[in-house]
Design a protein around this motif. Structure first.
Motif, short mmCIF file in Angstrom:
data_model
loop_
_atom_site.label_atom_id
_atom_site.label_comp_id
_atom_site.label_asym_id
_atom_site.label_seq_id
_atom_site.Cartn_x
_atom_site.Cartn_y
_atom_site.Cartn_z
N ASP A 1 26.81 -57.84 -27.77
CA ASP A 1 26.75 -58.79 -26.66
C ASP A 1 25.53 -59.71 -26.70
O ASP A 1 25.33 -60.50 -25.80
CB ASP A 1 26.80 -58.05 -25.32
N GLY A 2 24.74 -59.65 -27.75
CA GLY A 2 23.57 -60.52 -27.87
C GLY A 2 23.96 -61.89 -28.41
O GLY A 2 25.10 -62.14 -28.80
N GLU A 3 22.98 -62.78 -28.43
CA GLU A 3 23.20 -64.15 -28.92
C GLU A 3 22.45 -64.34 -30.23
O GLU A 3 21.22 -64.20 -30.28
CB GLU A 3 22.69 -65.16 -27.88
N LEU A 4 23.18 -64.67 -31.28
CA LEU A 4 22.56 -64.94 -32.58
C LEU A 4 21.78 -66.25 -32.47
O LEU A 4 22.28 -67.26 -31.99
CB LEU A 4 23.65 -65.06 -33.64
N VAL A 5 20.51 -66.23 -32.89
CA VAL A 5 19.64 -67.39 -32.77
C VAL A 5 19.36 -67.94 -34.16
O VAL A 5 18.94 -67.21 -35.05
CB VAL A 5 18.30 -67.01 -32.09
N GLU B 1 12.05 -60.33 -46.02
CA GLU B 1 12.91 -61.49 -45.78
C GLU B 1 13.69 -61.25 -44.50
O GLU B 1 14.34 -60.22 -44.34
CB GLU B 1 13.90 -61.69 -46.93
N ILE B 2 13.61 -62.21 -43.57
CA ILE B 2 14.37 -62.11 -42.32
C ILE B 2 15.80 -62.54 -42.59
O ILE B 2 16.04 -63.59 -43.19
CB ILE B 2 13.73 -62.98 -41.23
N VAL B 3 16.74 -61.71 -42.16
CA VAL B 3 18.16 -61.99 -42.37
C VAL B 3 18.75 -62.67 -41.14
O VAL B 3 19.45 -63.68 -41.26
CB VAL B 3 18.92 -60.68 -42.68
N SER B 4 18.48 -62.14 -39.96
CA SER B 4 19.01 -62.74 -38.74
C SER B 4 18.16 -62.31 -37.54
O SER B 4 17.44 -61.32 -37.59
CB SER B 4 20.47 -62.35 -38.52
N ILE B 5 18.28 -63.11 -36.47
CA ILE B 5 17.56 -62.84 -35.22
C ILE B 5 18.56 -62.92 -34.08
O ILE B 5 19.36 -63.86 -34.01
CB ILE B 5 16.41 -63.85 -35.01
N LEU B 6 18.49 -61.94 -33.20
CA LEU B 6 19.41 -61.86 -32.07
C LEU B 6 18.61 -61.78 -30.79
O LEU B 6 17.67 -60.99 -30.68
CB LEU B 6 20.26 -60.59 -32.22
N ARG B 7 18.95 -62.65 -29.83
CA ARG B 7 18.33 -62.57 -28.50
C ARG B 7 19.23 -61.67 -27.67
O ARG B 7 20.43 -61.91 -27.54
CB ARG B 7 18.20 -63.95 -27.87
N ASN B 8 18.63 -60.62 -27.11
CA ASN B 8 19.41 -59.61 -26.41
C ASN B 8 18.87 -59.42 -24.99
O ASN B 8 18.21 -58.44 -24.68
CB ASN B 8 19.38 -58.29 -27.19
N GLY B 9 19.09 -60.40 -24.14
CA GLY B 9 18.67 -60.30 -22.74
C GLY B 9 17.18 -60.49 -22.56
O GLY B 9 16.49 -61.02 -23.43
N MET C 1 15.80 -59.05 -31.39
CA MET C 1 15.99 -58.04 -32.43
C MET C 1 16.01 -58.79 -33.76
O MET C 1 16.65 -59.84 -33.87
CB MET C 1 17.29 -57.29 -32.22
N ILE C 2 15.31 -58.25 -34.74
CA ILE C 2 15.21 -58.92 -36.03
C ILE C 2 15.80 -58.01 -37.11
O ILE C 2 15.42 -56.85 -37.22
CB ILE C 2 13.74 -59.26 -36.37
N GLN C 3 16.73 -58.57 -37.87
CA GLN C 3 17.29 -57.86 -39.02
C GLN C 3 16.58 -58.40 -40.25
O GLN C 3 16.57 -59.61 -40.48
CB GLN C 3 18.80 -58.10 -39.10
N ALA C 4 15.95 -57.51 -41.01
CA ALA C 4 15.18 -57.93 -42.18
C ALA C 4 15.41 -56.96 -43.33
O ALA C 4 15.89 -55.85 -43.13
CB ALA C 4 13.69 -57.98 -41.82
N THR C 5 15.05 -57.40 -44.51
CA THR C 5 15.13 -56.55 -45.69
C THR C 5 13.85 -56.70 -46.50
O THR C 5 13.21 -57.74 -46.45
CB THR C 5 16.37 -56.89 -46.55
N ASN C 6 13.48 -55.65 -47.19
CA ASN C 6 12.32 -55.70 -48.06
C ASN C 6 12.76 -55.95 -49.50
O ASN C 6 13.72 -55.35 -49.97
CB ASN C 6 11.53 -54.39 -48.00
N ILE C 7 12.07 -56.84 -50.16
CA ILE C 7 12.32 -57.11 -51.58
C ILE C 7 11.15 -56.50 -52.34
O ILE C 7 9.99 -56.78 -52.03
CB ILE C 7 12.43 -58.62 -51.84
N ILE C 8 11.47 -55.64 -53.29
CA ILE C 8 10.44 -54.93 -54.04
C ILE C 8 10.64 -55.20 -55.52
O ILE C 8 11.77 -55.11 -56.02
CB ILE C 8 10.52 -53.41 -53.77
N ARG C 9 9.55 -55.57 -56.20
CA ARG C 9 9.64 -55.74 -57.65
C ARG C 9 8.51 -54.98 -58.31
O ARG C 9 7.38 -54.93 -57.81
CB ARG C 9 9.66 -57.21 -58.04
N LEU C 10 8.85 -54.37 -59.44
CA LEU C 10 7.89 -53.62 -60.22
C LEU C 10 7.25 -54.58 -61.20
O LEU C 10 7.91 -55.18 -62.03
CB LEU C 10 8.61 -52.49 -60.97
#
Length: 92
Positions: free
Chosen positions: A11-15, A41-49, A60-69
């Motif tokens: 029910d949140g709003e994708l920003v 890296e930020i994938v998406s942001i959602l405003r939730n009230g 709410m922030i959806q993110a992923t980590n990029i790791i390199r050796l």
């Protein structure tokens, strides 16, 4: 286009967003001599009230980590055994 997933409420709003600068790599030197580089890296942001006490929007922030050796000591490398069913290849 980013999309909500994982534990994002429905029910949140994708920003829409843009980053002001490229995310920075953090270099980590391990005690075993390996060197890693990590960035988020930020994938998406959602405003939730809004917060009921302050009225400030909740994000709410959806993110992923990029790791390199970057570096690994030769003594830590284990050669694959013949007949190993994993396949795979080494890459840079």
């Amino acid at each position: 286009m980013a999309f909500p997933g994982g534990n994002f409420p429905t029910d949140g709003e994708l920003v829409e967003f843009e980053t002001e600068e490229e995310p920075k790599w953090i270099t980590v030197k391990l005690k075993d001599g390996s060197v890693l580089q990590i960035k988020m890296e930020i994938v998406s942001i959602l405003r939730n009230g809004n917060d009921p006490n302050t009225g400030i929007p909740n994000y709410m922030i959806q993110a992923t980590n990029i790791i390199r050796l970057v570096k690994v000591p030769k003594e830590l490398i284990v050669k694959p055994k013949k007949g190993n069913e994993q396949g795979g290849q080494l890459y840079r």
